[in-house]
Structures are given as structure tokens and as C-alpha cells.
Scaffold this motif. Structure first.
Motif: not given
Ligand code: XIL
Length: 299
Positions: A43-44, A47, A80, A127-128, A235, A265
Motif C-alpha cells: 500500500e505504501n 513509494k 507500486h 502513477n497518476e 485499487e 485497496w
Molecule cells: C494511499 C494509501 O492507501 C494511504 O495509506 C496513503 O496515506 C496515501 O496513499 N492512489 C494510489 C495509491 O496510487 O498509492 C494511494 O494509496 C491511493 C490513491
């Protein structure tokens, strides 16, 4: 089949969950994880702020915990993410020199991918990168300092490091075919395929409201797939875990041959970044919710 992972595997797909390293010691959590899910996204923990908090200082401890868990339990991994404006340390976002940022970006991709080489099924390389409501890239240090070509450069670097990993572009608000942002990402993927820029997959985050996927969601999946990439729902979470919305989302994927997997997610509502909306398939006690059955029967 009687679990999400096994039911998805019956059609050659996977069913995954976002996992937090800090929860692996919670036996309710890990029991559900290992029973139901055969793909894991950290999830994190992968990063940039975690993996390279200062320049050249790499920290793989938290992500390694998740990767070891996956390998011990026969689960595959989605990496991710490598290049993203979010959870990006200040030392990167303050770089103003293009030569420096280019080498920092490529070194980050190279070092992280090499560390996990052979252990990652697919990477969210970028990403994004697109702006909401627009066909254009969003503002970010990568866009502003390196220009439009940063996405292509990231994918080319990634392919050279781990040719066996699938390389994905991942974003949100690209689920509705008529949105400008969807059209922008579609044009990029089409251009990449036409020019031989390496890209294998598009991840649609699919953080939905209680109404679920927009009309035309399946069209979006099949139009991307027709460009010659796999698509994945990466997600998924849905406000109030509406049964109909979850069922519709899963059926859209099942109807598209190149929709190869779905990841939710988080596991329990209490684990979710949207916990106030109870958007997941298990309640805070780890019990299956009605949406679980809707998903299982749609797989
Ligand atoms: C979110 C996580 O779920 C949280 O714990 C963190 O604080 C912020 O990021 N898009 C993404 C994910 O690609 O990495 C994000 O995850 C949610 C939105």
C-alpha cells in the motif's frame, strides 16, 4: 471455487489486495490475506519516500517484509510505484536541474527494480501523471523539469532493468470512456504502441462512489485492451461496498479477455484509507460482507 483468488484463477485471472507491512503480524488480517488473495500490492512501502528517503540512501526493509510474505505464500507482487508526484520526498521535488533529475529518476527506477528483479509480476512504472478533466499531463517536478518525455523515459529505463516484468501505467478517473483524462491516457498508450515504447498494461485504480463504475467502464477496458495492452483494476474500493456496484465492476473485467486481474485497496474496512466509507469486502472483525458474495459469484 470458494475463495476470491481461486475463483479468479479459474479464468486465468488473479485477485489481489493492497497490504501494509505493519499489519502482517495481525493474524486475523494475514489469515484472510493468505486464504483469499493471490496478488499483493504494497500500500505504501514501495513509494519513493520510503524506498529512497534521501538521495542514494535506499530503504527496502518494509517492502521486503511484504515480498517475503508473498513468496512464502505463493502470492505474486505488483510493484507500486516508481515515478509519482505523491509521497515523493522533498529532496526530489526541489530538484530544478534537468540533468540531475533525469539521473535521479533513472537511478531510482534502476536500483529499486534491480533489488526486486524476478520477484515482481508487474510494476506501476508511472502513477497518476495526467491532470483531472484534461487530456494533458499534470504539473509535477517530473513534468515541469523534464517535460512530456519523462513518462517514455521511465518506461524505457524500466524495460532495460527487468525485461521480464510487465510495465504498467496506473491512474484514477480513467474509468469513464468519455472523460478527457481517459482520452489523454488512451492517446499516450496508442502512441507508445505505435512507436515501440515499452508498455504492457494499464491499471485503472477504480476508487468508486456507491454508484460503482461509470457507464461505459467495460468499453474503456476493452478499448485499452484493443491497443495491445493488458488492463487491470488496481485499487478497487466502493463507498458502502454496494453489492451491485461490486458485481458490476467484476463483471466488466470478466467480460474483457485482457482484463487480467482485480486488486482491492485493503482487506478489512478498518484497514482502508477510506475507512469512513466502509468500502471493502471484509468488516473490521474480518467477517465477509455481502459485497464479498457479490464479487465471488461474479468471478
Ligand atoms: C494511499 C494509501 O492507501 C494511504 O495509506 C496513503 O496515506 C496515501 O496513499 N492512489 C494510489 C495509491 O496510487 O498509492 C494511494 O494509496 C491511493 C490513491
Amino acid at each position: 471455487s470458494s475463495t476470491l483468488g481461486a475463483a479468479a484463477a479459474d479464468s486465468g485471472r488473479y485477485f489481489g489486495a493492497a497490504v501494509a507491512a505493519g499489519r502482517l503480524g495481525d493474524s486475523t488480517y494475514s489469515t484472510i490475506l493468505d486464504r483469499e488473495f493471490n496478488m499483493i500490492t504494497p500500500e505504501n512501502e514501495m513509494k519513493w519516500d520510503t524506498t529512497e528517503p534521501s538521495r542514494g540512501n535506499f530503504n527496502f526493509g518494509p517492502a521486503d517484509q511484504i515480498v517475503s510474505h508473498a513468496s512464502a505464500h505463493g502470492q505474486r507482487m505488483r510493484g507500486h510505484t516508481l515515478v509519482w508526484h505523491g509521497q515523493l520526498p522533498g529532496w526530489v521535488s526541489s530538484i530544478g536541474d534537468a540533468g540531475t533529475l533525469r539521473s535521479v529518476m533513472n537511478n531510482h527506477i534502476t536500483t529499486v527494480m534491480n533489488h526486486y528483479k524476478g520477484k515482481i509480476y508487474a510494476w506501476d512504472v508511472v502513477n497518476e501523471a495526467f491532470a483531472d478533466g484534461s487530456t494533458q499531463h499534470r504539473s509535477s517536478v517530473f513534468q515541469n523539469v523534464l517535460g512530456n518525455g519523462f513518462i517514455e523515459e521511465a518506461f524505457r529505463t524500466a524495460r532495460s532493468v527487468d525485461p521480464a516484468a510487465k510495465l504498467c501505467y496506473n491512474d484514477y478517473n480513467i474509468e469513464n470512456w468519455s472523460d478527457a483524462k481517459t482520452q489523454g491516457v488512451y492517446a499516450m498508450v496508442k502512441d507508445f504502441k505505435a512507436r515501440g515504447v515499452p508498455i504492457d498494461c494499464v491499471g485503472l485504480q477504480s476508487h468508486f462512489g456507491s454508484g460503482g463504475p461509470p457507464a461505459g467502464f467495460q468499453t474503456t477496458l476493452s478499448n485499452f485492451a484493443a491497443l495491445g495492452v493488458d488492463v487491470q483494476i488496481t485499487e478497487l474500493d466502493i463507498a458502502q461496498a454496494s453489492l451491485t456496484a461490486y458485481g458490476n465492476t467484476v463483471r466488466a473485467c470478466m467480460n474483457v479477455a485482457r482484463c487480467t486481474g482485480i486488486t482491492v485497496w485493503g482487506i478489512r474496512d478498518s484497514d482502508s484509507w477510506r475507512s469512513g466509507e466502509n468500502p471493502l469486502l471484509f468488516d473490521g472483525n474480518g467477517n465477509k460482507k455481502p459485497a464479498y458474495d457479490a464479487v465471488l459469484s461474479a468471478l
